[in-house]
Enzyme design. Structure first.
Site, PDB file in Angstrom:
ATOM      1  N   SER A 147      14.204  32.786 -11.344  1.00 48.62           N
ATOM      2  CA  SER A 147      14.154  33.012 -10.166  1.00 48.62           C
ATOM      3  C   SER A 147      12.926  32.674  -9.330  1.00 48.62           C
ATOM      4  O   SER A 147      11.918  32.017 -10.273  1.00 48.62           O
ATOM      5  CB  SER A 147      13.820  34.663 -10.037  1.00 48.62           C
ATOM      6  OG  SER A 147      13.354  35.006  -8.625  1.00 48.62           O
ATOM      7  N   TYR A 160       9.264  42.497 -12.787  1.00 51.96           N
ATOM      8  CA  TYR A 160      10.089  41.705 -12.745  1.00 51.96           C
ATOM      9  C   TYR A 160      10.038  40.208 -12.657  1.00 51.96           C
ATOM     10  O   TYR A 160      10.406  39.330 -13.469  1.00 51.96           O
ATOM     11  CB  TYR A 160      11.115  41.908 -11.391  1.00 51.96           C
ATOM     12  CG  TYR A 160      12.270  41.143 -11.149  1.00 51.96           C
ATOM     13  CD1 TYR A 160      13.513  40.950 -11.790  1.00 51.96           C
ATOM     14  CD2 TYR A 160      12.221  39.907 -10.132  1.00 51.96           C
ATOM     15  CE1 TYR A 160      14.478  40.017 -11.503  1.00 51.96           C
ATOM     16  CE2 TYR A 160      13.207  39.230  -9.708  1.00 51.96           C
ATOM     17  CZ  TYR A 160      14.402  39.226 -10.480  1.00 51.96           C
ATOM     18  OH  TYR A 160      15.261  38.369 -10.119  1.00 51.96           O
ATOM     19  N   LYS A 164      10.609  37.096 -15.207  1.00 50.52           N
ATOM     20  CA  LYS A 164      11.291  35.661 -14.892  1.00 50.52           C
ATOM     21  C   LYS A 164      10.420  34.644 -15.073  1.00 50.52           C
ATOM     22  O   LYS A 164      10.886  33.434 -15.436  1.00 50.52           O
ATOM     23  CB  LYS A 164      11.566  35.799 -13.208  1.00 50.52           C
ATOM     24  CG  LYS A 164      12.414  36.582 -13.023  1.00 50.52           C
ATOM     25  CD  LYS A 164      13.950  36.255 -13.480  1.00 50.52           C
ATOM     26  CE  LYS A 164      15.249  37.165 -13.323  1.00 50.52           C
ATOM     27  NZ  LYS A 164      16.440  36.619 -14.032  1.00 50.52           N
TER      28      LYS A 164
HETATM   29  N1  LIG Z   1      20.353  37.709  -5.352  1.00 50.50           N
HETATM   30  C1  LIG Z   1      19.157  37.082  -5.378  1.00 50.50           C
HETATM   31  O1  LIG Z   1      18.517  37.010  -4.329  1.00 50.50           O
HETATM   32  C2  LIG Z   1      18.280  36.572  -6.564  1.00 50.50           C
HETATM   33  C3  LIG Z   1      17.169  35.906  -6.576  1.00 50.50           C
HETATM   34  C4  LIG Z   1      16.727  35.072  -7.634  1.00 50.50           C
HETATM   35  C5  LIG Z   1      17.171  35.618  -8.907  1.00 50.50           C
HETATM   36  N2  LIG Z   1      18.357  36.041  -9.051  1.00 50.50           N
HETATM   37  C6  LIG Z   1      18.737  36.341 -10.481  1.00 50.50           C
HETATM   38  O2  LIG Z   1      20.193  35.824 -10.525  1.00 50.50           O
HETATM   39  C7  LIG Z   1      20.926  36.832 -11.551  1.00 50.50           C
HETATM   40  C8  LIG Z   1      21.949  37.417 -10.996  1.00 50.50           C
HETATM   41  O3  LIG Z   1      21.771  38.365  -9.938  1.00 50.50           O
HETATM   42  P1  LIG Z   1      22.783  38.728  -8.744  1.00 50.50           P
HETATM   43  O4  LIG Z   1      22.088  38.756  -7.627  1.00 50.50           O
HETATM   44  O5  LIG Z   1      24.091  37.940  -9.069  1.00 50.50           O
HETATM   45  O6  LIG Z   1      22.907  40.247  -9.110  1.00 50.50           O
HETATM   46  P2  LIG Z   1      24.374  41.140  -8.941  1.00 50.50           P
HETATM   47  O7  LIG Z   1      25.053  40.982  -7.781  1.00 50.50           O
HETATM   48  O8  LIG Z   1      23.711  42.784  -8.882  1.00 50.50           O
HETATM   49  O9  LIG Z   1      24.854  41.064 -10.331  1.00 50.50           O
HETATM   50  C9  LIG Z   1      24.221  41.417 -11.568  1.00 50.50           C
HETATM   51  C10 LIG Z   1      25.264  41.491 -12.620  1.00 50.50           C
HETATM   52  O10 LIG Z   1      24.353  41.638 -13.978  1.00 50.50           O
HETATM   53  C11 LIG Z   1      25.299  42.627 -14.417  1.00 50.50           C
HETATM   54  N3  LIG Z   1      24.183  43.447 -15.182  1.00 50.50           N
HETATM   55  C12 LIG Z   1      23.183  44.215 -14.991  1.00 50.50           C
HETATM   56  N4  LIG Z   1      22.561  44.678 -15.986  1.00 50.50           N
HETATM   57  C13 LIG Z   1      22.904  44.287 -17.020  1.00 50.50           C
HETATM   58  C14 LIG Z   1      22.710  44.266 -18.400  1.00 50.50           C
HETATM   59  N5  LIG Z   1      21.858  45.074 -18.869  1.00 50.50           N
HETATM   60  N6  LIG Z   1      23.644  43.834 -19.287  1.00 50.50           N
HETATM   61  C15 LIG Z   1      24.652  43.128 -18.912  1.00 50.50           C
HETATM   62  N7  LIG Z   1      24.760  42.971 -17.511  1.00 50.50           N
HETATM   63  C16 LIG Z   1      24.279  43.419 -16.607  1.00 50.50           C
HETATM   64  C17 LIG Z   1      26.040  43.308 -13.476  1.00 50.50           C
HETATM   65  O11 LIG Z   1      26.909  44.092 -13.665  1.00 50.50           O
HETATM   66  P3  LIG Z   1      27.048  45.556 -14.697  1.00 50.50           P
HETATM   67  O12 LIG Z   1      26.597  46.456 -13.637  1.00 50.50           O
HETATM   68  O13 LIG Z   1      28.768  45.758 -14.950  1.00 50.50           O
HETATM   69  O14 LIG Z   1      26.232  45.507 -16.036  1.00 50.50           O
HETATM   70  C18 LIG Z   1      26.375  42.378 -12.654  1.00 50.50           C
HETATM   71  O15 LIG Z   1      27.363  41.484 -13.119  1.00 50.50           O
HETATM   72  C19 LIG Z   1      19.795  37.762 -11.943  1.00 50.50           C
HETATM   73  O16 LIG Z   1      19.427  37.239 -13.153  1.00 50.50           O
HETATM   74  C20 LIG Z   1      18.903  37.973 -10.991  1.00 50.50           C
HETATM   75  O17 LIG Z   1      17.377  37.987 -11.379  1.00 50.50           O
HETATM   76  C21 LIG Z   1      19.158  36.679  -7.885  1.00 50.50           C
END
Ligand SMILES: NC(=O)c1ccc[n+]([C@@H]2O[C@H](COP(=O)([O-])OP(=O)(O)OC[C@H]3O[C@@H](n4cnc5c(N)ncnc54)[C@H](OP(=O)(O)O)[C@@H]3O)[C@@H](O)[C@H]2O)c1
Length: 254
Positions: A147, A160, A164
């Site tokens: 991130s 968090y 990261k």
């Molecule tokens: N969205 C942003 O603005 C943003 C910015 C920077 C970085 N990120 C990073 O991008 C990545 C994906 O995030 P996203 O924004 O796509 O989030 P999201 O839409 O909430 O998706 C999260 C995914 O992770 C799964 N998950 C959550 N906890 C888990 C666990 N303990 N074990 C296995 N699977 C798990 C969830 O499914 P289940 O509930 O079925 O487990 C879901 O498939 C993360 O690493 C996040 O830190 C996101």
């Protein structure tokens, strides 16, 4: 040999957190490029829905549940991959936890433990298991979703952000020690992306507007805009890229 640098035909790819958001977009793009994708998250039904939709569109995909904060689940998914496929070419560590939003001084132990167990221990042992398989087969590619918070801690997201930052160092440590085995390890550092994960920010208009104003492109990113970088990092297009951390944030961190 394909002349398409992004061709993933015949590759076995595991994407964690692939039931929605950025992970789903990554899984979809890798499958579109010919990989067989193992769609994984905690909830099997949600993963199966994504895998079924890919199969319905002529792609190759299966679902497997794995909570990356649980060591038994990590052992189980790699036992499954060994038995069913005998190899793993691509691992995308994308599933992360962010259970606590608040002042760093008030961080409770349960939130601290969960964040570290999923984001650091989970990424580490998924990489170690994948690395052993990739070493035995002569190479592979790992991508970690970190991130922009790894570079600049987010307000009220202390633990968090710290995990990261650990993922960035982990990426370089694995890249250094696994490079001799033909394993490349790189990271994606997303900025603000419209997913459930960032939902709180999208629901708070004042906060959202403040963020957008700081992004030179003046908009948030979409999950599919993160997937292209991952495709680059797992394909032959990046065959000499190792230990790199690519920021995809519309210019936020300039
Ligand atoms: N969205 C942003 O603005 C943003 C910015 C920077 C970085 N990120 C990073 O991008 C990545 C994906 O995030 P996203 O924004 O796509 O989030 P999201 O839409 O909430 O998706 C999260 C995914 O992770 C799964 N998950 C959550 N906890 C888990 C666990 N303990 N074990 C296995 N699977 C798990 C969830 O499914 P289940 O509930 O079925 O487990 C879901 O498939 C993360 O690493 C996040 O830190 C996101």
């Amino acid at each position: 040999m394909s002349t398409n640098l992004f061709d993933l035909t015949g590759k076995i790819a595991l994407v964690t957190g692939a039931s929605r958001g950025i992970g789903e977009a990554i899984a979809t793009l890798l499958a579109e490029q010919g990989a067989h994708v193992i769609v994984s998250s905690r909830k099997l039904d949600d993963c199966e829905a994504v895998a079924a939709s890919l199969r319905a569109n002529g792609k190759s995909a299966e679902a497997f549940a794995c909570h990356v904060g649980r060591m038994d689940d990590i052992a189980a998914i790699f036992a499954h991959i060994r038995e069913r496929h005998g190899r793993l070419d691509i691992l995308v560590n994308n599933a992360a936890a962010n259970p606590y939003f608040g002042h760093i001084l008030d961080t409770d132990l349960a939130s601290y433990n969960k964040t570290v167990e999923v984001n650091v221990r989970g990424y580490f042992f998924m990489s170690a298991e994948a690395g052993k398989m990739m070493k035995a087969q002569g190479g592979g590619a790992i991508v970690n979703t970190a991130s922009v918070n790894a570079l600049q801690p987010g307000d009220m997201q202390g633990i968090y952000s710290i995990t990261k930052a650990a993922v960035v160092n982990m990426t370089k440590a694995f890249a250094k020690e696994c490079g001799p085995f033909g394993i490349r390890v790189n990271a994606l550092l997303p900025g603000l992306t419209k997913t459930k994960f960032a939902g709180a920010l999208f629901e708070n208009k004042a906060l959202y507007d403040r963020w957008i104003n700081e992004i030179p492109l003046r908009r948030h990113g979409e999950p599919r805009e993160m997937a292209g970088t991952v495709l680059y990092l797992v394909s032959d297009a990046s065959s000499y890229t190792n230990g790199e951390c690519i920021v995809v944030d519309g210019g936020l961190t300039i």
